[in-house]
Design a protein around this motif. Structure first.
Motif, PDB file in Angstrom:
ATOM      1  N   GLN A 173       0.792  -1.227   0.000  1.00  0.00           N
ATOM      2  CA  GLN A 173       0.000   0.000   0.000  1.00  0.00           C
ATOM      3  C   GLN A 173       0.827   1.281   0.000  1.00  0.00           C
ATOM      4  OE1 GLN A 173      -3.433   0.655  -0.248  1.00  0.00           O
ATOM      5  NE2 GLN A 173      -3.242  -1.403  -1.055  1.00  0.00           N
ATOM      6  N   LYS A 174       2.054   1.246   0.515  1.00  0.00           N
ATOM      7  CA  LYS A 174       2.823   2.482   0.668  1.00  0.00           C
ATOM      8  C   LYS A 174       3.982   2.531  -0.325  1.00  0.00           C
ATOM      9  CE  LYS A 174       1.609   3.311   5.502  1.00  0.00           C
ATOM     10  NZ  LYS A 174       2.085   3.519   6.895  1.00  0.00           N
ATOM     11  N   PHE A 175       4.103   3.675  -0.984  1.00  0.00           N
ATOM     12  CA  PHE A 175       5.140   3.859  -1.998  1.00  0.00           C
ATOM     13  C   PHE A 175       5.853   5.177  -1.716  1.00  0.00           C
ATOM     14  CE2 PHE A 175       6.261   4.983  -6.563  1.00  0.00           C
ATOM     15  CZ  PHE A 175       7.310   4.076  -6.638  1.00  0.00           C
ATOM     16  N   CYS A 176       7.159   5.119  -1.522  1.00  0.00           N
ATOM     17  CA  CYS A 176       7.958   6.313  -1.244  1.00  0.00           C
ATOM     18  C   CYS A 176       8.668   6.740  -2.518  1.00  0.00           C
ATOM     19  CB  CYS A 176       8.981   6.029  -0.149  1.00  0.00           C
ATOM     20  SG  CYS A 176       8.239   5.604   1.435  1.00  0.00           S
ATOM     21  N   VAL A 177       8.502   7.991  -2.888  1.00  0.00           N
ATOM     22  CA  VAL A 177       8.985   8.425  -4.195  1.00  0.00           C
ATOM     23  C   VAL A 177       9.422   9.882  -4.162  1.00  0.00           C
ATOM     24  CG1 VAL A 177       6.677   9.107  -4.951  1.00  0.00           C
ATOM     25  CG2 VAL A 177       8.376   8.434  -6.658  1.00  0.00           C
ATOM     26  N   GLY A 178      10.364  10.219  -5.026  1.00  0.00           N
ATOM     27  CA  GLY A 178      10.787  11.602  -5.193  1.00  0.00           C
ATOM     28  C   GLY A 178      10.221  12.166  -6.486  1.00  0.00           C
ATOM     29  N   ALA A 179      10.147  13.487  -6.577  1.00  0.00           N
ATOM     30  CA  ALA A 179       9.654  14.140  -7.792  1.00  0.00           C
ATOM     31  C   ALA A 179      10.433  15.426  -8.017  1.00  0.00           C
ATOM     32  CB  ALA A 179       8.159  14.442  -7.681  1.00  0.00           C
ATOM     33  N   ALA A 180      10.763  15.696  -9.272  1.00  0.00           N
ATOM     34  CA  ALA A 180      11.483  16.926  -9.599  1.00  0.00           C
ATOM     35  C   ALA A 180      10.617  18.146  -9.336  1.00  0.00           C
ATOM     36  CB  ALA A 180      11.931  16.899 -11.056  1.00  0.00           C
ATOM     37  N   GLN A 181       9.311  18.008  -9.566  1.00  0.00           N
ATOM     38  CA  GLN A 181       8.352  19.075  -9.289  1.00  0.00           C
ATOM     39  C   GLN A 181       7.139  18.503  -8.564  1.00  0.00           C
ATOM     40  OE1 GLN A 181       7.335  20.641 -13.195  1.00  0.00           O
ATOM     41  NE2 GLN A 181       8.694  22.407 -12.930  1.00  0.00           N
ATOM     42  N   LEU A 182       6.627  19.275  -7.619  1.00  0.00           N
ATOM     43  CA  LEU A 182       5.349  18.983  -6.973  1.00  0.00           C
ATOM     44  C   LEU A 182       4.543  20.272  -6.926  1.00  0.00           C
ATOM     45  CD1 LEU A 182       6.058  16.765  -3.812  1.00  0.00           C
ATOM     46  CD2 LEU A 182       4.729  16.113  -5.821  1.00  0.00           C
ATOM     47  N   ASP A 183       3.231  20.166  -7.147  1.00  0.00           N
ATOM     48  CA  ASP A 183       2.392  21.350  -6.989  1.00  0.00           C
ATOM     49  C   ASP A 183       1.605  21.258  -5.685  1.00  0.00           C
ATOM     50  OD1 ASP A 183       0.140  19.731  -7.406  1.00  0.00           O
ATOM     51  OD2 ASP A 183      -0.115  20.339  -9.489  1.00  0.00           O
ATOM     52  N   ARG A 184       0.737  22.218  -5.453  1.00  0.00           N
ATOM     53  CA  ARG A 184       0.033  22.318  -4.172  1.00  0.00           C
ATOM     54  C   ARG A 184      -0.887  21.132  -3.903  1.00  0.00           C
ATOM     55  NH1 ARG A 184      -2.677  27.652  -3.951  1.00  0.00           N
ATOM     56  NH2 ARG A 184      -1.139  28.264  -5.515  1.00  0.00           N
ATOM     57  N   LYS A 224      -2.468   3.485  -4.364  1.00  0.00           N
ATOM     58  CA  LYS A 224      -1.378   3.430  -3.395  1.00  0.00           C
ATOM     59  C   LYS A 224      -1.292   4.727  -2.590  1.00  0.00           C
ATOM     60  CE  LYS A 224      -0.642  -0.568  -4.999  1.00  0.00           C
ATOM     61  NZ  LYS A 224      -1.219  -1.721  -4.267  1.00  0.00           N
ATOM     62  N   ARG A 225      -0.762   4.608  -1.385  1.00  0.00           N
ATOM     63  CA  ARG A 225      -0.541   5.763  -0.516  1.00  0.00           C
ATOM     64  C   ARG A 225       0.864   6.283  -0.797  1.00  0.00           C
ATOM     65  NH1 ARG A 225      -1.843   3.304   5.259  1.00  0.00           N
ATOM     66  NH2 ARG A 225      -1.407   5.457   5.910  1.00  0.00           N
ATOM     67  N   LEU A 226       0.958   7.522  -1.243  1.00  0.00           N
ATOM     68  CA  LEU A 226       2.227   8.074  -1.714  1.00  0.00           C
ATOM     69  C   LEU A 226       2.874   8.956  -0.650  1.00  0.00           C
ATOM     70  CD1 LEU A 226       1.135   9.114  -5.320  1.00  0.00           C
ATOM     71  CD2 LEU A 226       2.151   6.949  -4.583  1.00  0.00           C
ATOM     72  N   PHE A 227       4.171   8.735  -0.453  1.00  0.00           N
ATOM     73  CA  PHE A 227       4.961   9.524   0.487  1.00  0.00           C
ATOM     74  C   PHE A 227       6.145  10.108  -0.286  1.00  0.00           C
ATOM     75  CE2 PHE A 227       2.546   6.511   2.844  1.00  0.00           C
ATOM     76  CZ  PHE A 227       2.222   7.126   4.040  1.00  0.00           C
ATOM     77  N   PHE A 228       6.119  11.423  -0.480  1.00  0.00           N
ATOM     78  CA  PHE A 228       7.168  12.097  -1.239  1.00  0.00           C
ATOM     79  C   PHE A 228       8.274  12.581  -0.308  1.00  0.00           C
ATOM     80  CE2 PHE A 228       3.591  12.561  -4.189  1.00  0.00           C
ATOM     81  CZ  PHE A 228       4.194  12.300  -5.405  1.00  0.00           C
ATOM     82  N   TRP A 229       9.497  12.603  -0.831  1.00  0.00           N
ATOM     83  CA  TRP A 229      10.589  13.235  -0.096  1.00  0.00           C
ATOM     84  C   TRP A 229      11.362  14.128  -1.055  1.00  0.00           C
ATOM     85  CZ3 TRP A 229      11.790   8.938  -2.789  1.00  0.00           C
ATOM     86  CH2 TRP A 229      13.061   8.847  -3.339  1.00  0.00           C
ATOM     87  N   ASN A 230      11.948  15.189  -0.507  1.00  0.00           N
ATOM     88  CA  ASN A 230      12.727  16.133  -1.312  1.00  0.00           C
ATOM     89  C   ASN A 230      13.828  16.715  -0.427  1.00  0.00           C
ATOM     90  OD1 ASN A 230      13.689  18.560  -2.578  1.00  0.00           O
ATOM     91  ND2 ASN A 230      11.893  18.542  -3.892  1.00  0.00           N
TER      92      ASN A 230
END
Length: 254
Positions: free
Chosen positions: A89-100, A134-140
Motif C-alpha cells: 500500500q505504501k510507496f515512497c517516491v521523489g519528484a522533480a516538481q510537486l504542486d500544491r 497506493k498511498r504516496l509519500f514524497f521526499w525532497n
C-alpha cells in the motif's frame, strides 16, 4: 528526514521505494530496527523483504537485494502483486516538481514535451503507482521554489489533481499523504487537498518554508509544531549500522 519518513511505516505495512532513493531505503531499515520489525520491504521493486548489509552506491543493484525471500520480475510478478490492491500500500517516491495538490513531475521541464528545457528520467512506474490506489509519500532533500511549483510542467503522477474530490470523482483511490523535505513535513487538507505545513524542522521557521515554496502553503496554526528531533539511538543506527558509508549524503549533492 529519515526518522520522519520512518515514523510513517507501521509494523504490518508492505512498502516499496522507487529509483535513486537512498533516504527511503534507510528509513525502511530504521523502522525495522526500531518500531516495525515485521515491515515487509520490496527493495526497488525487485527484492522482496530484502536484508542488505549496508546501503550500496546504487539503489538499483544486487547488494541492496541481499537475502531477499525472492526476486520479483519488474515487468510481470511485481505488477501482479501491486495490482492486487490490498497489498503493497505504501510507496515512497521523489519528484522533480510537486504542486500544491501533490501532482508530481519526473518527465520534462518546460511547456513543450517534445522540446523540453530538461528531459528528466521519466515516470518509471510512478504514473501507475499514483493511479491504482497506493498511498504516496514524497521526499525532497532540497526544498526550493523550482521543485515546489504553482503548476507542474507535466503530470507524471496523479496527486489530488485539481483538489477537492476530483480524484475520487475519477474513480482513483489512494493518493499523496505526506511530503518530507530538508525544511519541514507537509500533508494535505482532508477536504481541499491543498498542501499544508504540518511541522518545521528544528531551526527552521514557517516563513522560511513559505519563501522556499513556489505556491501559497496552507498554514493553519500561528505556532507551527516542530518536527521531532531524532533520538540518539536513531542517529547511531543510521550512521553506524545502516549507512556507515554515508550514501544518504548523495541525496544532498555531497
Amino acid at each position: 528526514m529519515i526518522p520522519s519518513l520512518s515514523a510513517t511505516l507501521d509494523n504490518d505495512d508492505q512498502a516499496c521505494n522507487g529509483m535513486a532513493s537512498f533516504i527511503p531505503v534507510i528509513a525502511f531499515q530504521l523502522a525495522r530496527l526500531t518500531h516495525a520489525p515485521d515491515l515487509v520491504w520490496v527493495a526497488s521493486a525487485v527484492g522482496l523483504d530484502a536484508r542488505p548489509e549496508r546501503v550500496p552506491a546504487s539503489t538499483l543493484e544486487a547488494p541492496l537485494w541481499r537475502d531477499s525471500i525472492m526476486y520479483l520480475e519488474q515487468y510481470s510478478t511485481f505488477w501482479d502483486i501491486v495490482l492486487k490492491g490490498s497489498w503493497l500500500q505504501k510507496f515512497c517516491v521523489g519528484a522533480a516538481q510537486l504542486d500544491r495538490y501533490g501532482n508530481g513531475n519526473n518527465s520534462v521541464i518546460g511547456d513543450d514535451y517534445h522540446r523540453p528545457k530538461v528531459r528528466l528520467p521519466g515516470t518509471a512506474g510512478l504514473g501507475d503507482m499514483g493511479s491504482i490506489g497506493k498511498r504516496l509519500f514524497f521526499w525532497n532533500p532540497n526544498h526550493n521554489p523550482r521543485s515546489f511549483v504553482e503548476k507542474v510542467d507535466f503530470v507524471s503522477c496523479a496527486g489530488w489533481l485539481g483538489g477537492g474530490d476530483e480524484r475520487e470523482r475519477l474513480g482513483l483511490t489512494g493518493g499523496p499523504e505526506l511530503v518530507i523535505t530538508n525544511l519541514c513535513v507537509m500533508d494535505f487538507h482532508p477536504e481541499t487537498k491543498h498542501m499544508r505545513l504540518k511541522s518545521v524542522h528544528p531551526g527552521v521557521t514557517a516563513e522560511e518554508v513559505q519563501e522556499a515554496t513556489g505556491f501559497e502553503l496552507l498554514i493553519e496554526d500561528s505556532a507551527v509544531p516542530e518536527t521531532a528531533v531524532p533520538t540518539v539511538e536513531q542517529v547511531g543506527l543510521i550512521r553506524d549500522v545502516i549507512d556507515p558509508d554515508g550514501m544518504r549524503l548523495r541525496e544532498f549533492g555531497r
